[in-house]
Design a protein around this motif. Structure first.
Motif, mmCIF file in Angstrom:
data_model
loop_
_atom_site.group_PDB
_atom_site.id
_atom_site.type_symbol
_atom_site.label_atom_id
_atom_site.label_comp_id
_atom_site.label_asym_id
_atom_site.label_seq_id
_atom_site.Cartn_x
_atom_site.Cartn_y
_atom_site.Cartn_z
ATOM 1 N N PHE A 1 0.856 -1.187 0.000
ATOM 2 C CA PHE A 1 0.000 0.000 0.000
ATOM 3 C C PHE A 1 0.889 1.232 0.000
ATOM 4 O O PHE A 1 2.065 1.158 0.344
ATOM 5 N N PHE A 2 0.318 2.367 -0.339
ATOM 6 C CA PHE A 2 1.077 3.609 -0.247
ATOM 7 C C PHE A 2 1.531 3.842 1.188
ATOM 8 O O PHE A 2 2.579 4.428 1.426
ATOM 9 N N GLY A 3 0.704 3.369 2.127
ATOM 10 C CA GLY A 3 1.038 3.515 3.542
ATOM 11 C C GLY A 3 1.953 2.429 4.078
ATOM 12 O O GLY A 3 2.237 2.389 5.273
ATOM 13 N N GLY A 4 2.420 1.512 3.224
ATOM 14 C CA GLY A 4 3.289 0.422 3.667
ATOM 15 C C GLY A 4 2.556 -0.903 3.672
ATOM 16 O O GLY A 4 1.995 -1.318 2.661
ATOM 17 N N GLU A 5 2.503 -1.555 4.833
ATOM 18 C CA GLU A 5 1.855 -2.855 4.939
ATOM 19 C C GLU A 5 0.351 -2.741 5.179
ATOM 20 O O GLU A 5 -0.362 -3.740 5.110
ATOM 21 N N ASP A 6 -0.127 -1.557 5.480
ATOM 22 C CA ASP A 6 -1.564 -1.361 5.666
ATOM 23 C C ASP A 6 -1.952 -0.013 5.072
ATOM 24 O O ASP A 6 -1.099 0.843 4.832
ATOM 25 N N ILE A 7 -3.236 0.169 4.845
ATOM 26 C CA ILE A 7 -3.662 1.401 4.191
ATOM 27 C C ILE A 7 -3.517 2.594 5.130
ATOM 28 O O ILE A 7 -3.711 2.489 6.336
ATOM 29 N N GLY A 8 -3.157 3.718 4.533
ATOM 30 C CA GLY A 8 -3.004 4.962 5.270
ATOM 31 C C GLY A 8 -3.696 6.092 4.523
ATOM 32 O O GLY A 8 -4.544 5.859 3.652
ATOM 33 N N LEU A 9 -3.308 7.311 4.832
ATOM 34 C CA LEU A 9 -3.956 8.490 4.261
ATOM 35 C C LEU A 9 -3.959 8.469 2.736
ATOM 36 O O LEU A 9 -5.003 8.692 2.103
ATOM 37 N N VAL A 10 -2.802 8.202 2.127
ATOM 38 C CA VAL A 10 -2.703 8.265 0.664
ATOM 39 C C VAL A 10 -3.584 7.203 0.014
ATOM 40 O O VAL A 10 -4.236 7.460 -1.006
ATOM 41 N N ASP A 11 -3.637 6.025 0.598
ATOM 42 C CA ASP A 11 -4.506 4.965 0.059
ATOM 43 C C ASP A 11 -5.972 5.377 0.117
ATOM 44 O O ASP A 11 -6.734 5.156 -0.836
ATOM 45 N N ILE A 12 -6.363 5.961 1.236
ATOM 46 C CA ILE A 12 -7.757 6.387 1.397
ATOM 47 C C ILE A 12 -8.109 7.453 0.356
ATOM 48 O O ILE A 12 -9.159 7.390 -0.286
ATOM 49 N N VAL A 13 -7.203 8.426 0.187
ATOM 50 C CA VAL A 13 -7.440 9.502 -0.785
ATOM 51 C C VAL A 13 -7.429 8.957 -2.209
ATOM 52 O O VAL A 13 -8.175 9.432 -3.078
ATOM 53 N N ALA A 14 -6.611 7.938 -2.452
ATOM 54 C CA ALA A 14 -6.498 7.353 -3.796
ATOM 55 C C ALA A 14 -7.673 6.442 -4.147
ATOM 56 O O ALA A 14 -7.645 5.784 -5.187
ATOM 57 N N ASN A 15 -8.710 6.418 -3.319
ATOM 58 C CA ASN A 15 -9.875 5.605 -3.671
ATOM 59 C C ASN A 15 -10.471 6.043 -5.004
ATOM 60 O O ASN A 15 -11.114 5.259 -5.697
ATOM 61 N N VAL A 16 -10.225 7.298 -5.372
ATOM 62 C CA VAL A 16 -10.720 7.782 -6.671
ATOM 63 C C VAL A 16 -10.039 7.020 -7.814
ATOM 64 O O VAL A 16 -10.637 6.817 -8.870
ATOM 65 N N VAL A 17 -8.804 6.576 -7.596
ATOM 66 C CA VAL A 17 -8.098 5.750 -8.578
ATOM 67 C C VAL A 17 -8.507 4.291 -8.428
ATOM 68 O O VAL A 17 -8.757 3.589 -9.417
ATOM 69 N N GLY A 18 -8.608 3.835 -7.186
ATOM 70 C CA GLY A 18 -8.899 2.433 -6.933
ATOM 71 C C GLY A 18 -10.290 1.989 -7.331
ATOM 72 O O GLY A 18 -10.488 0.829 -7.710
ATOM 73 N N ILE A 19 -11.257 2.886 -7.247
ATOM 74 C CA ILE A 19 -12.649 2.498 -7.518
ATOM 75 C C ILE A 19 -13.258 3.300 -8.672
ATOM 76 O O ILE A 19 -13.770 2.737 -9.624
ATOM 77 N N TRP A 20 -13.148 4.612 -8.598
ATOM 78 C CA TRP A 20 -13.870 5.469 -9.556
ATOM 79 C C TRP A 20 -13.210 5.546 -10.923
ATOM 80 O O TRP A 20 -13.887 5.764 -11.924
#
Length: 219
Positions: free
Chosen positions: A143-162
């Motif tokens: 993940f952008f946050g390392g081994e677990d999701i962090g701020l950047v992963d949460i914000v990148a949901n627009v890439v991951g889903i939308w």
């Protein structure tokens, strides 16, 4: 005294979903209030008189607007399961990449989906460049946050889903496994994460919703 946490959101908004993900990671119980964006409630306008937009978090009567601000507030209020890194430098980097996504990737995504003519051509090129930048930043991390999701992963949901929904509507394939193998692997890990998978909006429902908007914008 029990804490009162309310979230004013909209099911198809990636910004609203970000806040829900943060609350789920923290295990915070909250009341969700679905807004009609064509007929916004008096409470939403009261709590966010400046932007008059979702999401808005109301914690014990205090309103906080803007998804990035809300996520940081959640992280600072409920200390367990941290979303931002602990080291100041790493926190600064996370904020930098979150801002990059909102100020660079999101507008390019919007313009390549809804834009026309030259504007769309430019946006396609920009979107590809921003995806390359994110691919390089992700590197070999899970993940952008390392081994677990962090701020950047949460914000990148627009890439991951939308992003996938927008690709389908536009008829273009920019984010493919061949071009961006690391991002595609990240998307698989992201949507199957325990904090995410139960609350991913149904793809067919998202396509139906944005397809109607796409057709309306084309008229």
């Amino acid at each position: 005294m029990a804490e009162e946490v309310k979230l004013f959101g909209f099911w198809a908004s990636p910004f609203s979903r970000r806040v829900e993900i943060a609350l789920k990671i923290k295990g915070v119980k909250y009341e969700y209030i679905e807004e009609d964006l064509n007929n916004k409630s008096p409470l939403l306008l009261k709590y966010n008189p400046v932007h008059k937009k979702i999401p808005v978090l109301v914690h014990n009567g205090n309103a906080i607007a803007e998804s990035l601000v809300i996520i940081e507030y959640i992280d600072e209020t409920w200390k367990h399961n941290p979303i931002l890194p602990q080291h100041p430098y790493d926190r600064a980097l996370a904020r930098f990449w979150a801002k990059f996504i909102d100020e660079k990737a999101v507008p390019a995504l919007r313009n390549f989906t809804w834009g026309k003519g030259k504007e769309r051509e430019v946006a396609i090129g920009e979107a590809c460049e921003h995806l390359k930048t994110l691919e390089n930043e992700l590197g070999d991390k899970k993940f952008f946050g390392g081994e677990d999701i962090g701020l950047v992963d949460i914000v990148a949901n627009v890439v991951g889903i939308w992003f996938g929904v927008c690709q389908e509507l536009s008829g273009l394939e920019l984010l493919t496994e061949e071009k961006f193998p690391k991002l595609c692997k990240w998307i698989h890990e992201y949507v199957n994460h325990t904090a995410i998978k139960e609350d991913v909006p149904p793809r067919d429902k998202l396509i139906e919703f944005y397809s109607a908007r796409f057709e309306a914008a084309s008229k």
